[in-house]
Each structure stands twice: as C-alpha cells, then as structure tokens.
Design an enzyme around this catalytic site. Sequence first.
Site, PDB file in Angstrom:
ATOM      1  N   GLY A   5      37.748  36.067  48.719  1.00 52.99           N
ATOM      2  CA  GLY A   5      36.437  36.583  48.320  1.00 52.99           C
ATOM      3  C   GLY A   5      36.073  37.951  48.854  1.00 52.99           C
ATOM      4  CG  MET A  26      43.408  32.762  41.875  1.00 50.15           C
ATOM      5  SD  MET A  26      43.923  34.348  41.195  1.00 50.15           S
ATOM      6  CE  MET A  26      45.687  34.079  41.077  1.00 50.15           C
ATOM      7  NE  ARG A  27      41.608  25.067  35.938  1.00 50.68           N
ATOM      8  CZ  ARG A  27      42.677  24.316  35.805  1.00 50.68           C
ATOM      9  NH1 ARG A  27      43.725  24.508  36.591  1.00 50.68           N
ATOM     10  NH2 ARG A  27      42.718  23.349  34.925  1.00 50.68           N
ATOM     11  CB  ILE A  28      44.087  29.935  32.586  1.00 47.30           C
ATOM     12  CG1 ILE A  28      45.068  30.913  33.216  1.00 47.30           C
ATOM     13  CG2 ILE A  28      43.972  30.152  31.079  1.00 47.30           C
ATOM     14  CD1 ILE A  28      46.433  30.949  32.610  1.00 47.30           C
ATOM     15  CG  HIS A  86      44.315  42.748  36.502  1.00 50.73           C
ATOM     16  ND1 HIS A  86      44.828  41.470  36.611  1.00 50.73           N
ATOM     17  CD2 HIS A  86      45.374  43.567  36.287  1.00 50.73           C
ATOM     18  CE1 HIS A  86      46.146  41.512  36.469  1.00 50.73           C
ATOM     19  NE2 HIS A  86      46.497  42.774  36.266  1.00 50.73           N
ATOM     20  CD  GLU A 110      45.818  38.779  24.015  1.00 54.45           C
ATOM     21  OE1 GLU A 110      46.939  39.215  24.278  1.00 54.45           O
ATOM     22  OE2 GLU A 110      45.092  39.241  23.117  1.00 54.45           O
TER      23      GLU A 110
HETATM   24  C1  GRF Z   1      41.919  40.972  43.829  1.00 55.63           C
HETATM   25  O1  GRF Z   1      43.043  41.808  44.003  1.00 55.63           O
HETATM   26  C2  GRF Z   1      41.486  40.954  42.401  1.00 55.63           C
HETATM   27  O2  GRF Z   1      41.702  42.171  41.735  1.00 55.63           O
HETATM   28  C3  GRF Z   1      42.358  39.881  41.802  1.00 55.63           C
HETATM   29  O3  GRF Z   1      42.462  38.907  42.800  1.00 55.63           O
HETATM   30  C4  GRF Z   1      42.268  39.501  44.074  1.00 55.63           C
HETATM   31  C5  GRF Z   1      41.143  38.776  44.716  1.00 55.63           C
HETATM   32  O4  GRF Z   1      40.908  39.181  46.027  1.00 55.63           O
HETATM   33  N1  GRF Z   1      41.822  39.414  40.544  1.00 55.63           N
HETATM   34  P1  GRF Z   1      39.575  38.789  46.757  1.00 55.63           P
HETATM   35  O5  GRF Z   1      39.466  37.258  46.695  1.00 55.63           O
HETATM   36  O6  GRF Z   1      38.440  39.452  46.054  1.00 55.63           O
HETATM   37  O7  GRF Z   1      39.742  39.252  48.164  1.00 55.63           O
END
Ligand code: GRF
Length: 216
Positions: free
Chosen positions: A14, A92-94, A111, A145
Amino acid sequence: MARLKVGILISGRGSNMAALIEATRDPSYPAEIACVVSNVASAAGLEIARKAGVAAVAIPHKDFPDRESFDRAVSDELEKHGVGLVALAGFMRIQSPWFPQHWAGQIINIHPSLLPAFKGLHVQQQALDAGARISGCTVHFVTPELDSGPIIAQAAVPVLAGDTAGTLAGRILRQEHRLYPLVVRWFAEGRVRLTAGRVEVDGVPQGATLLFSPDP
Ligand code: GRF
C-alpha cells in the site's frame, strides 16, 4: 467545496495508497480517501490506512463463489462510502468485466511501466529483458482488458546499467508516488475525463502529463 471521495483497492503493502492519503492531508487537496478495501486480509496497507484514520476493510475474494459476486461486494462497500473515484493501487485481483463497466470513467489504475509496453506481472524484469533504456509508470482508466485502458499520464525514468528488477522498481515507485496524487487531483478538479473511450484533459500544462525524472 466538497472533496471528491476516493476508494482505494489494494492487495499488499500500500505505498501508493499511503502517498494518496498523505496528499489528502493538505486541506486544499480536492479529494479525500473515503475507504480502502483489500482482497487480502493480511495486506500491510490496511493497517497503514487505519493508523491514518481511514476506514479500511478486508473483503477476502476466497469467500465468494465467483469473480463477479466478489466484485459486487467490493462495489457495495465503495458505494456505502459515497465513492466517486476508484483508484486501484497494487490490487492484484483480476476483475470481472462487470466492475470496470459499472465504474466506467470513474476507475483508474497505476502500473509500473510505460504502457502499452510491458503489461501484466514482473514488468521491470520484462523491461530489462527487452533492453529498454527508459521505463516508468502509467496512470490509466480501467477497462475490462488488463492494463489496456486509455492513458491519462505517465512518468519516465532511465534504465541504468547494472539495474536489477528491484532497483528499477524502486526508481519507478518514487515516480508513482508523485504521479498518482497528481492525477487524482486533476480528476477531482474535473480536469480529466473519459469521453467516448478517449481521455480529455483540460488546463493541464503541456508537458505535465509526462514527468521525466532522472534520479539526482
Ligand atoms: C506498484 O508498483 C503499482 O504500480 C503496481 O503494484 C505496485 C503496488 O505497490 N500496480 P504498493 O502496494 O502501492 O506499494
């Protein structure tokens, strides 16, 4: 003026969430974090949010029979808090197509690559393997997508000789922490919107949508 209520979805540490919470400490910042939702109960970010006084809940995806029923539960939680913008931050969940369609134009993601290059996972290693000399991060609207929605803003960093995926990730992350609060500010000010599948940005100085920031 009422501040825009933002809901953040996380799965892990986070740090982007923390950067957004930090930005909202400025009373002139036009957004506030209304709630944080994690699909992982042990996500470190939940505790960080709670310590900062932000409502933070775990909704474990494993408790649901399919993606869409989980997505609807998350959405109900966001709606309960009056959220007007959903910010994915290491979520991290689609998602099922239902979620980005339901929140169309009101959901963004960060991203750690210069999209459309290097989608999915292990993107810093992908950049190194491809011999990229520049990488960075992208904030984009979310569409069904994966990592393909219309781009709002990017920050670029150099790829340096001797970089590992970890050193590159760290350099990119420092720019993520600048870029995400900036884009949320623009959205809250009504300066960024999605119209017929394209991003419209008003009043953002030319060049501000690409921050190029070599480390000192
Ligand atoms: C970051 O690099 C973000 O771009 C990617 O996942 C990572 C998350 O990091 N989607 P955090 O949990 O915000 O430290």
